[in-house]
Each structure stands twice: as structure tokens, then as C-alpha cells.
Write an enzyme that holds these catalytic residues in place. Structure first.
Site, mmCIF file in Angstrom:
data_model
loop_
_atom_site.group_PDB
_atom_site.id
_atom_site.type_symbol
_atom_site.label_atom_id
_atom_site.label_comp_id
_atom_site.label_asym_id
_atom_site.label_seq_id
_atom_site.Cartn_x
_atom_site.Cartn_y
_atom_site.Cartn_z
ATOM 1 N N ALA A 15 25.886 19.436 46.124
ATOM 2 C CA ALA A 15 26.707 18.220 46.233
ATOM 3 C C ALA A 15 26.597 17.308 45.022
ATOM 4 O O ALA A 15 27.359 16.355 44.886
ATOM 5 C CB ALA A 15 26.334 17.470 47.507
ATOM 6 N N ARG A 20 25.925 14.129 33.772
ATOM 7 C CA ARG A 20 25.453 14.358 32.403
ATOM 8 C C ARG A 20 26.079 15.597 31.749
ATOM 9 O O ARG A 20 25.829 15.879 30.586
ATOM 10 C CB ARG A 20 23.922 14.456 32.394
ATOM 11 N N LYS A 27 30.025 20.375 38.262
ATOM 12 C CA LYS A 27 28.878 21.010 37.604
ATOM 13 C C LYS A 27 28.671 22.480 37.997
ATOM 14 O O LYS A 27 28.479 23.334 37.130
ATOM 15 C CB LYS A 27 27.599 20.211 37.890
ATOM 16 N N GLN A 82 29.079 16.555 52.024
ATOM 17 C CA GLN A 82 28.088 15.470 52.046
ATOM 18 C C GLN A 82 28.703 14.312 51.263
ATOM 19 O O GLN A 82 28.785 14.348 50.039
ATOM 20 C CB GLN A 82 26.771 15.930 51.391
ATOM 21 N N THR A 88 17.853 15.280 48.890
ATOM 22 C CA THR A 88 17.843 16.700 49.283
ATOM 23 C C THR A 88 17.556 16.887 50.777
ATOM 24 O O THR A 88 18.074 17.815 51.405
ATOM 25 C CB THR A 88 16.796 17.478 48.459
HETATM 26 C C1 UD1 Z 1 14.029 18.375 43.439
HETATM 27 C C2 UD1 Z 1 12.720 18.253 44.196
HETATM 28 C C3 UD1 Z 1 11.565 18.367 43.239
HETATM 29 C C4 UD1 Z 1 11.634 19.659 42.448
HETATM 30 C C5 UD1 Z 1 12.998 19.787 41.777
HETATM 31 C C6 UD1 Z 1 13.145 21.162 41.178
HETATM 32 C C7 UD1 Z 1 13.295 16.766 46.035
HETATM 33 C C8 UD1 Z 1 13.144 15.418 46.595
HETATM 34 N N1 UD1 Z 1 12.712 16.984 44.867
HETATM 35 O O1 UD1 Z 1 14.071 17.241 42.558
HETATM 36 O O2 UD1 Z 1 10.333 18.325 43.939
HETATM 37 O O3 UD1 Z 1 10.599 19.708 41.499
HETATM 38 O O4 UD1 Z 1 14.048 19.606 42.724
HETATM 39 O O5 UD1 Z 1 14.314 21.233 40.441
HETATM 40 O O6 UD1 Z 1 13.870 17.618 46.671
HETATM 41 N N2 UD1 Z 1 21.585 17.545 46.170
HETATM 42 C C9 UD1 Z 1 22.551 17.484 47.121
HETATM 43 N N3 UD1 Z 1 22.634 16.356 47.871
HETATM 44 C C10 UD1 Z 1 21.821 15.307 47.718
HETATM 45 C C11 UD1 Z 1 20.834 15.374 46.711
HETATM 46 C C12 UD1 Z 1 20.730 16.529 45.955
HETATM 47 O O7 UD1 Z 1 23.325 18.412 47.306
HETATM 48 O O8 UD1 Z 1 21.975 14.312 48.450
HETATM 49 C C13 UD1 Z 1 21.476 18.760 45.344
HETATM 50 C C14 UD1 Z 1 21.821 18.464 43.891
HETATM 51 O O9 UD1 Z 1 23.167 18.819 43.632
HETATM 52 C C15 UD1 Z 1 20.891 19.349 43.127
HETATM 53 C C16 UD1 Z 1 19.712 19.590 44.074
HETATM 54 O O10 UD1 Z 1 20.144 19.186 45.350
HETATM 55 O O11 UD1 Z 1 21.456 20.591 42.880
HETATM 56 C C17 UD1 Z 1 18.457 18.887 43.645
HETATM 57 O O12 UD1 Z 1 18.651 17.490 43.727
HETATM 58 P P1 UD1 Z 1 17.970 16.492 42.730
HETATM 59 O O13 UD1 Z 1 18.123 15.104 43.253
HETATM 60 O O14 UD1 Z 1 18.443 16.746 41.371
HETATM 61 O O15 UD1 Z 1 16.471 16.920 42.870
HETATM 62 P P2 UD1 Z 1 15.372 16.727 41.768
HETATM 63 O O16 UD1 Z 1 15.236 15.258 41.517
HETATM 64 O O17 UD1 Z 1 15.604 17.601 40.637
#
Ligand code: UD1
Ligand code: MG
Length: 462
Positions: A15, A20, A27, A82, A88
């Protein structure tokens, strides 16, 4: 081991907006190895034959959906929108209505494209009803959640980078975000997440601490290659994963016995198989399905797409071939262009600045310089002189040219299709041929050379 093969749900989180990337394209549709990242993840997930494949999408949703549905027609993926990306944990919670109470759920990411089936299968093997997570040990763990272990080396919780203490920052075992989770606890875990952290998000990572407190065993597996767990947030990371992917393909090609002059200067954007003792020089691009026989040599800078190349063929530098079949012992290039629908029987010589389209070239025939052959059937033992053209198009329709065995086409000949050059014909250089020629005879069709006496002296006087 529990039989997870039949009871695995897969949830792909996709989602995120990908601001960036600085691109209008969502993406997860950006490509690695000529395939959108999300398509790669889905293809890998499907190899596990999941009971259910759920995609959490948000930004650019409809574009993503229609691109994926085109690639996987008649799929039964569950798409869940979403609206706001609250974290996540919230993303996985959106999938709960589609997850059964028994079995397990594997969490994947639409922007982590190189996770391998090998790694996922190993995680699956470790799964015994408790919890499996994929970790990695990185020289530079910054940006990742850290894996915190207890005195008995058991995984205790995950601390996000932004929430780490000074000492936790030094932990270099990180959370990759890939888990296999037991469905029976998901309702409880996901519904009790709170967002009282530095990012105000519902962290999926918090379920690890919950499992630990409930004495649920937390198993872990470490991926063979770190690129498998790397995500894409910008073009720099996309380029990096493209290179990692290409390097992996190049290494497997080398493993199969091909000689590559430089494994970092090859691009495989589809599938290539090589017979014995093939040599591929630098900067070649392979697309679609490329099959090379034995002893094939590909010169520098060639582009091959959907071609079958037989044994002992040499393709000299900077040649471009698409949708073609090249018979044994042929030589092509340098700077040749072989377009769709072309078939060379074998032993052919196709030289520099020659374009061939939708044509058959018989055994040992030669088209060596500066020539266009389109919609043509050339027999065996034919020689087409430099600068000849099959005039196959009258502005409305295309017509075929037939050049029968052992004919010799003089340089600079225009063959106006439809036309047949009968067996053994010799065509005088510079001819324009519009009618069937007589077999085994010389045909010349051009203005006679004249000398205009005195013209030069008159011209000079003016
Ligand atoms: C997450 C992990 C982190 C891990 C890292 C590895 C969490 C809280 N943290 O961090 O421990 O080291 O991945 O890459 O899970 N997404 C959604 N909906 C949301 C939020 C995120 O679909 O509401 C998807 C994003 O598109 C992305 C992925 O989930 O592909 C990861 O989300 P992101 O917020 O980037 O997690 P990180 O901060 O990288
Ligand atoms: Mg985040």
C-alpha cells in the site's frame, strides 16, 4: 512439521506510496529484470501454492490492479484497499476477514522483489505452529528494526530504528519483515496493537513481543543473500537490486558452463539457456526467451529477443535479433538487424548494415552488405550483392519476393515485389527487376550508359 503447503495464506503488503521514487508509476510496478516488483513477489508466492493470496493496496491502486490482472488473467487474488497507511500492523489487520482461524499466514512485501522461493520454503519447513521470522545480519543495520534477544538467545522483541536505545542501535541482527504467523493468534495480536511509538504507527513487529510473552516459540531463518530482503524506496535502491538480480542470473549462466567476458556487463531480461561452450562478450541484452545451441559466440553489444540460435553460430558485435531462428554455422553482423519472422536455414552470412524481416534464407546463402530483405524467400546458395533492396511495399500492401537457388543478385538491385528470380539467375548490378527472370540466364534491367559528347565544354562556356 505441520502440513503448511495446503493451509498457507499469503498476504503481500503493497500500500505504500513510494514518494521517493519521484515517479507517476506506483512503486510496486517499477521493474526489476523487466518485471514489475509486485509481479515478481506474486510469482514467487504462487510457487508455494497458497490457499489464498491477499494483496493490500493503496496508492495508485487501480493501475496496480489492472497491470497485475493482465499478467495473471483469471486469478483469484483478494485485493484489499488500505485507505490510510497506518502501519504494517494495520495493513495486515485489513486482511483478517479473509484469513481462516487455522493454518498460517506468510507476510511478503510488494517492494521487496528478490525474496527467493528457496528462502520461503526454508521458513515453511521451520514452521511448526508457532512463529517463524526471517532475520538478516547486516554490517550497516541502520533503518531496520533490530532483533532483541533474551539471556537464552531467544528472540524477545523487535525495536524499530527510531525507537532504539543507544545500545540497541549496535545490534546488527535485523528484522526483514518476513514472517510466517499462526492464524489462531492473529485476531488477538492485531486487535491489541497500539501506536504509542515514535512514528505513531501500528507496528506489525510488536506481535513478536506478544508471542514471546505468551511463550510461543519464535523461530528464525536467515536468508542466503542480503539482497533478498532489501526493499526499494528510491531509484538508487531499484538500480542496486537490478544489478543484484542480473549478477545472480549471470552467475547461474556461468555455472551452466557459458563463458561471460564480464559478469557485471550482461543484462538478462527474460530467460536464456546456453548449450556447451558458448561465449558472450560484454554489454549484451537478452530478452524474452533466448536459446543458444553449442559453440555459439555472441559479440559485444548485441541485443537478442525471443530467438533460437543453433550450434556454431557467430553473431558479431552490435547486431539486433528479434523473433528469429538462426540455423547452424551461420554468421551474422557486425551491425546486422534480424527482424521478426526471419528464419535462416544454416550456413548463411548476413553482413553489416543488412536488415532482414519476415524472410527465409536458405542454406549457405549470403547477404553481406547494406541490404534490405523483406517478405522474401531466398533459396540455397544465393548471393545478394551490396546495396540491394526488396521493394516489398507499395504504400498500401506488402508483397513477397522469391529468389530461387543459386541465383546471383548484382549490387544495387531493386527487386520490385511481387517478383520471382528463377533458379540460377544472374542479375546485372543496378537493375530494377519487376518481372520473373529466366532461369540460368543473365538479366540486366537498367538504362544504357551513354556518353554525351561535348556536353562538358558547352557547360563550361555558360
Ligand atoms: C519494516 C519493519 C522493520 C523492518 C523493515 C524491513 C515494521 C513496523 N517495521 O519497517 O522492523 O526492519 O520493515 O524492511 O513493520 N505498508 C503498507 N501499509 C502500511 C504501512 C506499510 O502496505 O500502512 C507496506 C509498505 O508499502 C512497505 C512495507 O509495508 O512495502 C513496509 O512498510 P514500512 O513502513 O516501509 O516499514 P519499514 O519502516 O521499512
Ligand atoms: Mg515505515
Amino acid at each position: 512439521m505441520v502440513d503448511t503447503m495446503t493451509k498457507m495464506n499469503v498476504v503481500i503488503l503493497a500500500a505504500g506510496q513510494g514518494k521517493r521514487m519521484n515517479s507517476k508509476l506506483p512503486k510496486v510496478l517499477h521493474q526489476v529484470g523487466n518485471k514489475p516488483m509486485l509481479e515478481r513477489v506474486i510469482s514467487t508466492a504462487l510457487m508455494l501454492k497458497p490457499e489464498n493470496l491477499i494483496i493490500i493496496y493503496g496508492h495508485g491502486g487501480e493501475v496496480v490492479k489492472s497491470a497485475i490482472n493482465k499478467t495473471f488473467p483469471n486469478n483469484d487474488f483478494v485485493w484489499i484497499f488500505q485507505d490510510k497507511q497506518l502501519g504494517t500492523g494495520h495493513a495486515l489487520k485489513c486482511a483478517l476477514p479473509h484469513i481462516n482461524n487455522d493454518g498460517a499466514t506468510l507476510v511478503l512485501y510488494g517492494d521487496v522483489p528478490l525474496i527467493s522461493i528457496y528462502t520461503l520454503q526454508h521458513m515453511q519447513e521451520l514452521y511448526d505452529g508457532s512463529l517463524v521470522m526471517l532475520t538478516a545480519v547486516l554490517d550497516n543495520p541502520s533503518g531496520y528494526g533490530r532483533v532483541v534477544r533474551d539471556a537464552d538467545f531467544q528472540i524477545k522483541c523487535i525495536v524499530e530504528e527510531k525507537d532504539t536505545s543507544q545500545s540497541e542501535k549496535f545490534i546488527n541482527e535485523v528484522n526483514t519483515g518476513f514472517y510466517i504467523l499462526p492464524n489462531q493468534y492473529l485476531d488477538e495480536w492485531l486487535n491489541t496493537l497500539v501506536n504509542d511509538n515514535s512514528q505513531g504507527e501500528y507496528y506489525l513487529t510488536d506481535i513478536i513481543a506478544k508471542a514471546y510473552k505468551q511463550n510461543i516459540e519464535i523461530r528464525y531463518y536467515t536468508a542466503e543473500h542480503n539482497y533478498e530482503i532489501m526493499g526499494v524506496n528510491n531509484k538508487l535502491q531499484l538500480e542496486y537490486l537490478e544489478r543484484m538480480h542480473q549478477c545472480k542470473l549471470a552467475e547461474s549462466l556461468l555455472g551452466s558452463g557459458a563463458t561471460l567476458l564480464d559478469k557485471s556487463r550482461i543484462d538478462i531480461r527474460g530467460k536464456i539457456t546456453c548449450g556447451m561452450d558458448c561465449v558472450i562478450d560484454i554489454n549484451c541484452i537478452f530478452e524474452g526467451s533466448v536459446i543458444l545451441g553449442d559453440n555459439v559466440v555472441i559479440g559485444a553489444g548485441c541485443i537478442l529477443k525471443n530467438v533460437i540460435i543453433s550450434n556454431d553460430v557467430v553473431i558479431k558485435p552490435y547486431s539486433i535479433l528479434e523473433d528469429a531462428k538462426i540455423g547452424p554455422n551461420s554468421q551474422i553482423g557486425p551491425y546486422a538487424r534480424i527482424r521478426p519472422g526471419t528464419e535462416l536455414t544454416g550456413g548463411a552470412h548476413i553482413g553489416n548494415f543488412v536488415e532482414i524481416k519476415n524472410s527465409n534464407i536458405g542454406l549457405n546463402s549470403k547477404v553481406n552488405h547494406l541490404t534490405y530483405i523483406g517478405d522474401t524467400d531466398i533459396g540455397s546458395g544465393v548471393n545478394v550483392g551490396a546495396g540491394s533492396v526488396t521493394c516489398n511495399y507499395d504504400g498500401k500492401n506488402k508483397f513477397r519476393t522469391v529468389i530461387e537457388n543459386n541465383s546471383f543478385i548484382g549490387s544495387g538491385t531493386m527487386l520490385v515485389a511481387p517478383v520471382t528470380i528463377s533458379e540460377g539467375s544472374v542479375i546485372g548490378a543496378g537493375s530494377t527487376i519487376t518481372k520473373t527472370t529466366l532461369a540460368n540466364e543473365l538479366t540486366v534491367s537498367r538504362a544504357r550508359q551513354v556518353t554525351v559528347k561535348g556536353w562538358l565544354s558547352r557547360h563550361k562556356k555558360d
